[in-house]
Design a protein around this motif. Structure first.
Motif, PDB file in Angstrom:
ATOM      1  N   PHE A 130       0.822  -1.200   0.000  1.00 40.52           N
ATOM      2  CA  PHE A 130       0.000   0.000   0.000  1.00 40.52           C
ATOM      3  C   PHE A 130       0.861   1.256   0.000  1.00 40.52           C
ATOM      4  O   PHE A 130       0.506   2.249  -0.631  1.00 40.52           O
ATOM      5  N   ILE A 131       1.975   1.241   0.686  1.00 40.03           N
ATOM      6  CA  ILE A 131       2.863   2.401   0.743  1.00 40.03           C
ATOM      7  C   ILE A 131       3.460   2.692  -0.628  1.00 40.03           C
ATOM      8  O   ILE A 131       3.623   3.858  -1.005  1.00 40.03           O
ATOM      9  N   ILE A 132       3.723   1.647  -1.385  1.00 38.30           N
ATOM     10  CA  ILE A 132       4.280   1.832  -2.731  1.00 38.30           C
ATOM     11  C   ILE A 132       3.261   2.546  -3.632  1.00 38.30           C
ATOM     12  O   ILE A 132       3.632   3.394  -4.437  1.00 38.30           O
ATOM     13  N   VAL A 133       1.996   2.212  -3.482  1.00 38.24           N
ATOM     14  CA  VAL A 133       0.954   2.874  -4.273  1.00 38.24           C
ATOM     15  C   VAL A 133       0.917   4.362  -3.938  1.00 38.24           C
ATOM     16  O   VAL A 133       0.813   5.209  -4.831  1.00 38.24           O
ATOM     17  N   CYS A 184       3.391   6.164  -2.813  1.00 32.94           N
ATOM     18  CA  CYS A 184       4.609   6.779  -3.356  1.00 32.94           C
ATOM     19  C   CYS A 184       4.516   6.977  -4.865  1.00 32.94           C
ATOM     20  O   CYS A 184       4.996   7.980  -5.398  1.00 32.94           O
ATOM     21  N   THR A 185       3.911   6.021  -5.566  1.00 36.68           N
ATOM     22  CA  THR A 185       3.803   6.154  -7.019  1.00 36.68           C
ATOM     23  C   THR A 185       2.728   7.148  -7.435  1.00 36.68           C
ATOM     24  O   THR A 185       2.671   7.520  -8.603  1.00 36.68           O
ATOM     25  N   CYS A 186       1.899   7.578  -6.504  1.00 38.50           N
ATOM     26  CA  CYS A 186       0.911   8.623  -6.813  1.00 38.50           C
ATOM     27  C   CYS A 186       1.606   9.917  -7.220  1.00 38.50           C
ATOM     28  O   CYS A 186       1.078  10.685  -8.028  1.00 38.50           O
ATOM     29  N   PHE A 187       2.782  10.168  -6.671  1.00 40.12           N
ATOM     30  CA  PHE A 187       3.562  11.348  -7.041  1.00 40.12           C
ATOM     31  C   PHE A 187       3.898  11.314  -8.529  1.00 40.12           C
ATOM     32  O   PHE A 187       3.721  12.303  -9.240  1.00 40.12           O
ATOM     33  N   PHE A 188       4.366  10.160  -9.014  1.00 38.09           N
ATOM     34  CA  PHE A 188       4.681  10.022 -10.432  1.00 38.09           C
ATOM     35  C   PHE A 188       3.415  10.136 -11.292  1.00 38.09           C
ATOM     36  O   PHE A 188       3.437  10.717 -12.369  1.00 38.09           O
ATOM     37  N   ILE A 199       0.105   2.106 -12.133  1.00 35.73           N
ATOM     38  CA  ILE A 199      -0.758   1.038 -12.648  1.00 35.73           C
ATOM     39  C   ILE A 199      -0.262  -0.326 -12.169  1.00 35.73           C
ATOM     40  O   ILE A 199      -1.055  -1.159 -11.710  1.00 35.73           O
ATOM     41  N   ILE A 200       1.031  -0.543 -12.217  1.00 40.95           N
ATOM     42  CA  ILE A 200       1.593  -1.829 -11.780  1.00 40.95           C
ATOM     43  C   ILE A 200       1.417  -2.019 -10.277  1.00 40.95           C
ATOM     44  O   ILE A 200       0.965  -3.078  -9.825  1.00 40.95           O
ATOM     45  N   SER A 201       1.770  -1.011  -9.490  1.00 42.82           N
ATOM     46  CA  SER A 201       1.668  -1.148  -8.033  1.00 42.82           C
ATOM     47  C   SER A 201       0.217  -1.288  -7.582  1.00 42.82           C
ATOM     48  O   SER A 201      -0.088  -2.065  -6.673  1.00 42.82           O
ATOM     49  N   THR A 202      -0.693  -0.583  -8.223  1.00 47.77           N
ATOM     50  CA  THR A 202      -2.106  -0.700  -7.870  1.00 47.77           C
ATOM     51  C   THR A 202      -2.653  -2.066  -8.259  1.00 47.77           C
ATOM     52  O   THR A 202      -3.449  -2.652  -7.514  1.00 47.77           O
ATOM     53  N   SER A 203      -2.230  -2.586  -9.394  1.00 49.42           N
ATOM     54  CA  SER A 203      -2.661  -3.926  -9.806  1.00 49.42           C
ATOM     55  C   SER A 203      -2.199  -4.982  -8.812  1.00 49.42           C
ATOM     56  O   SER A 203      -2.978  -5.865  -8.421  1.00 49.42           O
ATOM     57  N   ILE A 204      -0.952  -4.890  -8.377  1.00 51.10           N
ATOM     58  CA  ILE A 204      -0.425  -5.833  -7.380  1.00 51.10           C
ATOM     59  C   ILE A 204      -1.181  -5.694  -6.065  1.00 51.10           C
ATOM     60  O   ILE A 204      -1.525  -6.694  -5.416  1.00 51.10           O
ATOM     61  N   CYS A 205      -1.465  -4.471  -5.676  1.00 48.58           N
ATOM     62  CA  CYS A 205      -2.205  -4.221  -4.439  1.00 48.58           C
ATOM     63  C   CYS A 205      -3.623  -4.787  -4.521  1.00 48.58           C
ATOM     64  O   CYS A 205      -4.104  -5.401  -3.561  1.00 48.58           O
ATOM     65  N   ILE A 206      -4.279  -4.622  -5.645  1.00 53.69           N
ATOM     66  CA  ILE A 206      -5.634  -5.145  -5.818  1.00 53.69           C
ATOM     67  C   ILE A 206      -5.633  -6.669  -5.777  1.00 53.69           C
ATOM     68  O   ILE A 206      -6.489  -7.282  -5.129  1.00 53.69           O
TER      69      ILE A 206
END
Length: 132
Positions: free
Chosen positions: A1-4, A6-10, A27-34
């Motif tokens: 969740f923290i990675i998602v 952090c990637t919100c900045f990008f 997109i990748i981090s959110t897919s993994i989180c989901i």
């Protein structure tokens, strides 16, 4: 969740600047989180020790709603990514249409401003003539 997070900045920079390659980490981090949250959710539902008391049912329902919001946001950002990738970043905002709206509104504003000044001047003149 923290990675998602952090990637919100990008993602934010990619949306503002129109750079579609900056969408990919989110997109990748959110897919993994989901996928991970879905697997945990399914495990909790089918686990034998899970009791569906009001608090547990509320938590599972809340988790399901959060999961659906994440899926929806992933679909929206992915569709935006595809539009940027195809070069249609601002389909709804045509520059000619935007300029004509600005010109029309500025004409209206200038006409209204000039009528206000004329009205004020005529009121001022009528007061001066009444005083003299």
């Amino acid at each position: 969740f923290i990675i998602v997070v952090c990637t919100c900045f990008f993602l934010f920079i990619g949306i503002c600047k129109g750079i579609p390659c900056l969408f990919v980490p989110w997109i990748i981090s959110t897919s993994i989180c989901i996928i991970s949250e879905s697997s945990i959710y399914i495990y909790l539902i089918f686990h034998n020790k899970t009791t569906f008391k009001p608090v547990a049912a509320f938590v599972l329902t809340l988790e399901f709603i959060i999961l659906m919001v994440q899926v929806y946001s992933l679909i929206i950002i992915y569709s935006q990514y595809m539009e940027y990738k195809e070069g249609r970043e601002n389909v709804s905002l045509n520059t000619r249409t935007l300029q004509s709206v600005v010109e029309e509104s500025s004409e209206i504003a200038s006409a209204r401003a000039s009528s206000i000044y004329r009205k004020r001047d005529s009121t001022f003149r009528s007061r001066q003539s009444a005083l003299c």
